[in-house]
Design a protein around this motif. Structure first.
Motif, mmCIF file in Angstrom:
data_model
loop_
_atom_site.group_PDB
_atom_site.id
_atom_site.type_symbol
_atom_site.label_atom_id
_atom_site.label_comp_id
_atom_site.label_asym_id
_atom_site.label_seq_id
_atom_site.Cartn_x
_atom_site.Cartn_y
_atom_site.Cartn_z
ATOM 1 N N THR A 330 -8.164 2.380 -12.295
ATOM 2 C CA THR A 330 -7.067 1.986 -11.412
ATOM 3 C C THR A 330 -5.809 1.908 -12.263
ATOM 4 O O THR A 330 -5.840 2.178 -13.468
ATOM 5 N N SER A 331 -4.719 1.500 -11.675
ATOM 6 C CA SER A 331 -3.463 1.432 -12.425
ATOM 7 C C SER A 331 -3.278 0.134 -13.187
ATOM 8 O O SER A 331 -2.273 -0.023 -13.879
ATOM 9 N N SER A 332 -4.230 -0.824 -13.076
ATOM 10 C CA SER A 332 -4.093 -2.057 -13.851
ATOM 11 C C SER A 332 -4.406 -1.769 -15.312
ATOM 12 O O SER A 332 -5.261 -0.920 -15.612
ATOM 13 N N PRO A 333 -3.764 -2.450 -16.257
ATOM 14 C CA PRO A 333 -3.978 -2.148 -17.678
ATOM 15 C C PRO A 333 -5.443 -2.199 -18.125
ATOM 16 O O PRO A 333 -5.878 -1.282 -18.829
ATOM 17 N N PRO A 334 -6.247 -3.227 -17.748
ATOM 18 C CA PRO A 334 -7.624 -3.230 -18.233
ATOM 19 C C PRO A 334 -8.447 -2.038 -17.758
ATOM 20 O O PRO A 334 -9.295 -1.534 -18.477
ATOM 21 N N LEU A 335 -8.222 -1.579 -16.548
ATOM 22 C CA LEU A 335 -9.024 -0.492 -15.988
ATOM 23 C C LEU A 335 -8.419 0.884 -16.211
ATOM 24 O O LEU A 335 -9.080 1.902 -16.001
ATOM 25 N N SER A 336 -7.180 0.952 -16.656
ATOM 26 C CA SER A 336 -6.476 2.235 -16.725
ATOM 27 C C SER A 336 -6.729 3.016 -17.997
ATOM 28 O O SER A 336 -6.440 4.204 -18.056
ATOM 29 N N GLY A 337 -7.236 2.327 -19.032
ATOM 30 C CA GLY A 337 -7.361 2.993 -20.327
ATOM 31 C C GLY A 337 -6.204 2.698 -21.240
ATOM 32 O O GLY A 337 -6.104 3.259 -22.324
ATOM 33 N N ALA A 338 -5.322 1.789 -20.833
ATOM 34 C CA ALA A 338 -4.210 1.398 -21.698
ATOM 35 C C ALA A 338 -4.750 0.784 -22.978
ATOM 36 O O ALA A 338 -5.692 0.004 -22.951
ATOM 37 N N PRO A 339 -4.213 1.112 -24.148
ATOM 38 C CA PRO A 339 -4.761 0.637 -25.414
ATOM 39 C C PRO A 339 -4.699 -0.875 -25.534
ATOM 40 O O PRO A 339 -3.691 -1.486 -25.233
ATOM 41 N N ASP A 340 -5.832 -1.448 -25.953
ATOM 42 C CA ASP A 340 -5.899 -2.897 -26.149
ATOM 43 C C ASP A 340 -6.889 -3.210 -27.256
ATOM 44 O O ASP A 340 -7.600 -4.183 -27.190
ATOM 45 N N LEU A 341 -6.980 -2.331 -28.266
ATOM 46 C CA LEU A 341 -7.945 -2.496 -29.336
ATOM 47 C C LEU A 341 -7.228 -2.430 -30.683
ATOM 48 O O LEU A 341 -7.260 -1.426 -31.369
ATOM 49 N N PRO A 342 -6.557 -3.529 -31.078
ATOM 50 C CA PRO A 342 -5.782 -3.488 -32.309
ATOM 51 C C PRO A 342 -6.607 -3.244 -33.549
ATOM 52 O O PRO A 342 -6.068 -2.834 -34.571
ATOM 53 N N SER A 343 -7.933 -3.499 -33.497
ATOM 54 C CA SER A 343 -8.749 -3.308 -34.690
ATOM 55 C C SER A 343 -9.218 -1.874 -34.843
ATOM 56 O O SER A 343 -9.779 -1.500 -35.850
ATOM 57 N N ARG A 344 -9.018 -1.016 -33.848
ATOM 58 C CA ARG A 344 -9.517 0.344 -33.919
ATOM 59 C C ARG A 344 -8.538 1.227 -34.678
ATOM 60 O O ARG A 344 -7.331 1.160 -34.462
#
Length: 360
Positions: A330-344
């Protein structure tokens, strides 16, 4: 009736917004660290949005203002990644839950519904289901499980100190829906998983172990249970799971694969090695959790909430696989694939995102 959903933009939150929008006379407020944009559309529109990182200092003060005048708060916020930074996860999951609970008490909200999990249970049987009375001390080797158990202890205390507060704890199995395909791939499989192969409805090889027996439920069915708890007068804990139990043999049968017996030390070792090498995003604690948690009985939810899943576990899993293969979101950040993995590492994240045709 004013209902505030904390963690409203994630897997369960999105489904719950869809469900509660159908109720007349319900005003919805959503709390999330990263908010859906104005172009997000359903089910994120017509929601009063508030940005808040529940794990930061001062979150309880901010939340108490948002909760003022609410008839119920649903707490769904939980952080899975970055798994290499356990302090951040604990700060959000346990510290953030403490902030939500404190704010509920300060704002005198009459009801709190909390997203617990099968992961809160101590290791148990895989040959028969247990009730909500099974110990909620967690599986020690899993940080996710330890944090879930710690939050249950916080709820025990608030119930003792504030008996006027109606507390409901939902303990679902794995939550699956098509729109969570991108999120679950990102959080649990990583950029190198060949998810495109799932478009053919096949899993060539399925690891099998006598304790790899898990339960799943469609996220819309979980949302229905939350809605019934919010709108009703239930208290206490409720297990949520759909039949059948997902065994390796059943998964291999439905997805045209072969089972490969694997001993537990090999499963743990492979998970630990690839996690430390940052080839995939989950540590060996998730293997311990899968092997350890018991099967659950949903009898109490059926009896007291009138809840019954509409989607069976195999159909829910099939829908998830279709979503993973198609990078559904969906267009929400958690479901959209927006980056949220600072350790990667930057390269891994870039490789994952550019794999999306467009994009847990």
């Amino acid at each position: 009736m004013r209902i505030v959903v904390v963690g409203a933009s994630g897997n369960a939150g999105t489904a719950l917004l869809r469900r509660l929008r159908r109720e007349r006379g319900v005003e919805l407020a959503g709390v999330a660290r990263r908010l859906p944009g104005p172009e997000a559309g359903e089910p994120y529109d017509q929601v009063e949005w508030h940005s808040c990182d529940v794990g930061l200092p001062g979150a309880a003060d901010q939340l108490a203002e948002v909760f003022a005048g609410a008839d119920a708060v649903v707490h769904l916020a939980w952080q899975i990644q970055p798994s290499h930074q356990q302090r951040i996860l604990h700060r959000t999951n346990v510290g953030g839950s403490r902030a939500v609970i404190d704010a509920v008490v300060r704002a005198k909200v009459p009801a709190l519904v909390y997203a617990s999990s099968v992961g809160t249970y101590a290791a148990g049987p895989k040959d028969h289901p247990v009730s909500e009375r099974w110990p909620v001390t967690g599986v020690p080797a899993s940080s996710y499980s330890r944090d879930k158990a710690a939050v249950e202890e916080l709820l025990d205390r608030v119930e003792r100190e504030h008996p006027e507060l109606r507390v409901v704890r939902m303990r679902p199995g794995l939550n699956f829906q098509r729109d969570a395909g991108t999120e679950i791939t990102r959080y649990f499989l990583g950029p190198f998983a060949p998810v495109r192969l799932l478009r053919y409805g096949r899993i060539p090889l399925v690891p099998t172990h006598r304790r790899l027996r898990m339960q799943a439920v469609h996220t819309d069915d979980v949302a229905e249970a939350y809605a019934r708890a919010v709108l009703g007068d239930a208290r206490g804990a409720f297990n949520l799971a759909a039949d059948p139990v997902l065994t390796p043999e059943l998964v291999a049968h439905h997805f045209h694969g072969w089972t490969v017996p694997v001993i537990a030390p090999l499963l743990r070792g492979a998970a630990a090695l690839t996690w430390h090498a940052r080839l995939q995003p989950v540590d060996a604690g998730w293997v311990e959790l899968a092997l350890g948690v018991p099967l659950m009985s949903s009898e109490r939810a059926e009896t007291e909430l009138g809840w019954r899943p509409k989607v069976d576990a195999v159909a829910a899993l099939r829908e998830l696989f279709e979503g993973m293969a198609g990078y559904a979101h969906t267009s929400s950040p958690p479901l959209s694939g927006a980056p949220d993995l600072p350790s990667r590492p930057r390269g891994l994240l870039k490789g994952h995102l550019t794999g999306h045709p467009n994009p847990y």
